[in-house]
Structure formats: structure tokens, C-alpha cells
Design a protein around this motif. Structure first.
Motif, short mmCIF file in Angstrom:
data_model
loop_
_atom_site.label_atom_id
_atom_site.label_comp_id
_atom_site.label_asym_id
_atom_site.label_seq_id
_atom_site.Cartn_x
_atom_site.Cartn_y
_atom_site.Cartn_z
N ALA A 1 0.65 -1.02 -0.25
CA ALA A 1 0.04 -0.04 -0.21
C ALA A 1 0.72 1.67 0.27
CB ALA A 1 -1.13 -0.08 1.38
N LEU A 2 0.40 2.03 -1.14
CA LEU A 2 1.32 3.11 -0.91
C LEU A 2 0.33 5.08 -0.77
CD1 LEU A 2 3.82 2.23 -3.91
CD2 LEU A 2 3.82 1.59 -1.25
N ALA A 3 1.28 5.71 -0.72
CA ALA A 3 0.33 7.09 -0.41
C ALA A 3 1.20 7.96 -1.23
CB ALA A 3 -0.18 7.18 0.53
N GLY A 4 0.72 8.81 -2.04
CA GLY A 4 1.57 10.13 -2.22
C GLY A 4 0.15 11.57 -2.61
N HIS A 5 0.93 12.36 -3.16
CA HIS A 5 -0.12 13.71 -2.80
C HIS A 5 -0.13 13.83 -4.42
CE1 HIS A 5 1.11 15.79 0.96
NE2 HIS A 5 1.96 15.89 1.11
N ARG A 6 -1.39 14.72 -4.00
CA ARG A 6 -1.81 14.72 -5.07
C ARG A 6 -1.87 16.45 -5.81
NH1 ARG A 6 -8.13 13.46 -7.34
NH2 ARG A 6 -7.28 13.30 -10.19
N ASN A 7 -1.58 17.17 -4.69
CA ASN A 7 -1.70 18.80 -5.19
C ASN A 7 -0.18 19.06 -4.09
OD1 ASN A 7 -5.05 18.54 -6.04
ND2 ASN A 7 -3.92 19.18 -7.32
N THR A 8 0.46 19.98 -4.83
CA THR A 8 1.30 20.42 -4.29
C THR A 8 2.55 19.47 -3.21
OG1 THR A 8 0.33 20.89 -1.71
CG2 THR A 8 0.24 22.22 -3.53
N HIS A 9 3.75 20.09 -2.87
CA HIS A 9 5.46 19.43 -2.54
C HIS A 9 5.63 18.02 -3.56
CE1 HIS A 9 3.35 21.58 1.15
NE2 HIS A 9 4.67 21.54 1.49
N GLY A 10 5.03 18.60 -4.82
CA GLY A 10 6.11 17.38 -5.31
C GLY A 10 4.80 16.95 -6.48
#
Length: 261
Positions: free
Chosen positions: A161-170
Motif C-alpha cells: 500500500a502506497l500513498a502520495g500527494h495529488r497537489n503541492t509538495h511534488g
């Protein structure tokens, strides 16, 4: 002819000048506040992206150089009488013995927070480092993709399971909504390349829908979205709609192949 003396109403002029100054001061404050807010928006939406993307790109380069150096370095011959504990310690694992023995075939646990893998999604042109944990300050705000600590590790059975920003901070997952069934997702580590294939997308669910991260993933909010058999799964999560954190977008994949380095 008698000369007339003009009458000056001092009080009215003073009140008008004070009102004009107050109006001017208010306008200046409004302009200043607007400029500050604009700078904050530019910093959040543009500058933090540039910083995080640059740092994430540098981290990917660093990992790839480390892997290439490790592959190119000749293995040292074992010393007479060596039981393998020295080699194991050099690789970062525990020494042999009852207290430090690891389950056979299980890859070493990734370090806490530093990036240890690279996620590649050709469909959306993504290349991003993967780090342990999903904390904002330590991982996500650096432009990294975060690995949920209690989920499976790349290549294992269960659910990575992985998570990441959709907007801002890359914003590594900015275009995650463009993924379709059959798209490939690659995870590179020092040991191997793991190729996953997208099987299903959940366009919107609640942040509390934690079963999407289960070993056999499913949605408690949308019962029709589920897998039923154990396997080697991949789950990618991010916020949706854009520029909000109201809901979660979920992409599920299954492991197709493993290529050792």
C-alpha cells in the motif's frame, strides 16, 4: 465697496482629510494583504512543488547510483570458517542465531523514512522515490511516495500500500486518475524490479475506508469493489477531488512479474 472676508469651515475640511487618509490606509492594507496572500499561494502551489520535485529527482538518482555500484562491485570471497554472519551483517541484516534469524526468503525490511525504492508509472510519466511511512513532514511533503508500514513490501504476497500527494509538495500522484485497467506500475528496489498491472480503480471513497489497504483489498463503502482471493496486490491512494482532501482515489493492481537484478 466693502470687501468680504471668506469664511473657512476648518472642521469640515479636517473631517474630510481624516476620512480620506483612513480610506487610503485601508486601501494600502488591502493591497498589501492581497500581495501576501498571492505570495503564499505561489509558494504553496509552485515553489514547494519545485523544491520537492527536485529533491525527489535527486533521491532517485542517488538510489540508482547506489544500486549500480553494488551490482558492479565484486563479491568478497568468504573467509575460512565464516558461517555467513559477517556477510549478513554487511548487508544490514541481523547476525545468525536464534535471536536474529529472519524467515527464509523474506527480503530485509526497508529503513525507516529514507527512500529505498523507486516507483515508475509509464502511463503518467511518473518516477518517484518510495520511502517507509506516510508522515507528511518526513515523507510525503518531500515529494516521496510513502509506504504504509504495516502493509506488504514490494514483491511479497499481501497488499503493498502506497500513498502520495495529488497537489503541492511534488504531487507525484497528480494524474493518478488517468490510470486504466492493464496499465503497468513498476517498483524498483536494490534486489529486483516488480511489475504490477492495474486491475481496478475506485474513483471516490471516504478517508475512513481503511479496508482498501487490507491484505485482500476491498471497499467497505462500495461493497462491489473488492478482491476475494489471496494474492500479491498493490494499492495506490491519494486525495480527490484535486486541491481537496474530502475523498480518496484508489488504484489496485496485481503482481505480474519479478525480475532480479
Amino acid at each position: 465697496m466693502r470687501e468680504r472676508i471668506p469664511v473657512v469651515v476648518q472642521g469640515r475640511r479636517t473631517r474630510r482629510s481624516r476620512a480620506a487618509r483612513a480610506l487610503w490606509t485601508g486601501a494600502e492594507l488591502a493591497v498589501t494583504l492581497g500581495a501576501v496572500l498571492l505570495l503564499l499561494v505561489v509558494h504553496q502551489l509552485w515553489w514547494t512543488n519545485r523544491q520537492a520535485q527536485r529533491a525527489a529527482h535527486d533521491q532517485v538518482d542517488r538510489l540508482e547510483r547506489q544500486w549500480e555500484a553494488r551490482t558492479a562491485a565484486p563479491a568478497a570471497p568468504p573467509r575460512p570458517g565464516d558461517d555467513g554472519s559477517a556477510e549478513q551483517a554487511a548487508r544490514g541484516g541481523p547476525p545468525s542465531g536464534a535471536s536474529g534469524r529472519r524467515a527464509a526468503g523474506r527480503p530485509p525490511a526497508p529503513p525507516r523514512n529514507p527512500a529505498y525504492a523507486v516507483l515508475r508509472i509509464p502511463r503518467i510519466g511518473l518516477t518517484a522515490p518510495v520511502a517507509e511511512g506516510v508522515g507528511k513532514a518526513a515523507v510525503l511533503n518531500k515529494g516521496y511516495v510513502g509506504h504504509y508500514p504495516h502493509s506488504a513490501r514490494p514483491g511479497e504476497r499481501g497488499n503493498v500500500a502506497l500513498a502520495g500527494h495529488r497537489n503541492t509538495h511534488g504531487e507525484p500522484f497528480r494524474r493518478l486518475d488517468l490510470l486504466r485497467t492493464g496499465d503497468t506500475v513498476l517498483i524498483d528496489t536494490a534486489a529486483a524490479r516488480y511489475t504490477y498491472v492495474v486491475r481496478r480503480t475506485l474513483a471516490r471513497t471516504t478517508p475512513a475506508d481503511g479496508t482498501v489497504l487490507a491484505a485482500v483489498p476491498y471497499s467497505g463503502v462500495h461493497p462491489a469493489a473488492r478482491f476475494t482471493a489471496p494474492g500479491a496486490y498493490l494499492t495506490l491512494t491519494t486525495c480527490t477531488p484535486e486541491y481537496t482532501s474530502t475523498y480518496r482515489l484508489v488504484v489496485w493492481g496485481v503482481l505480474r512479474s519479478t525480475q532480479s537484478r
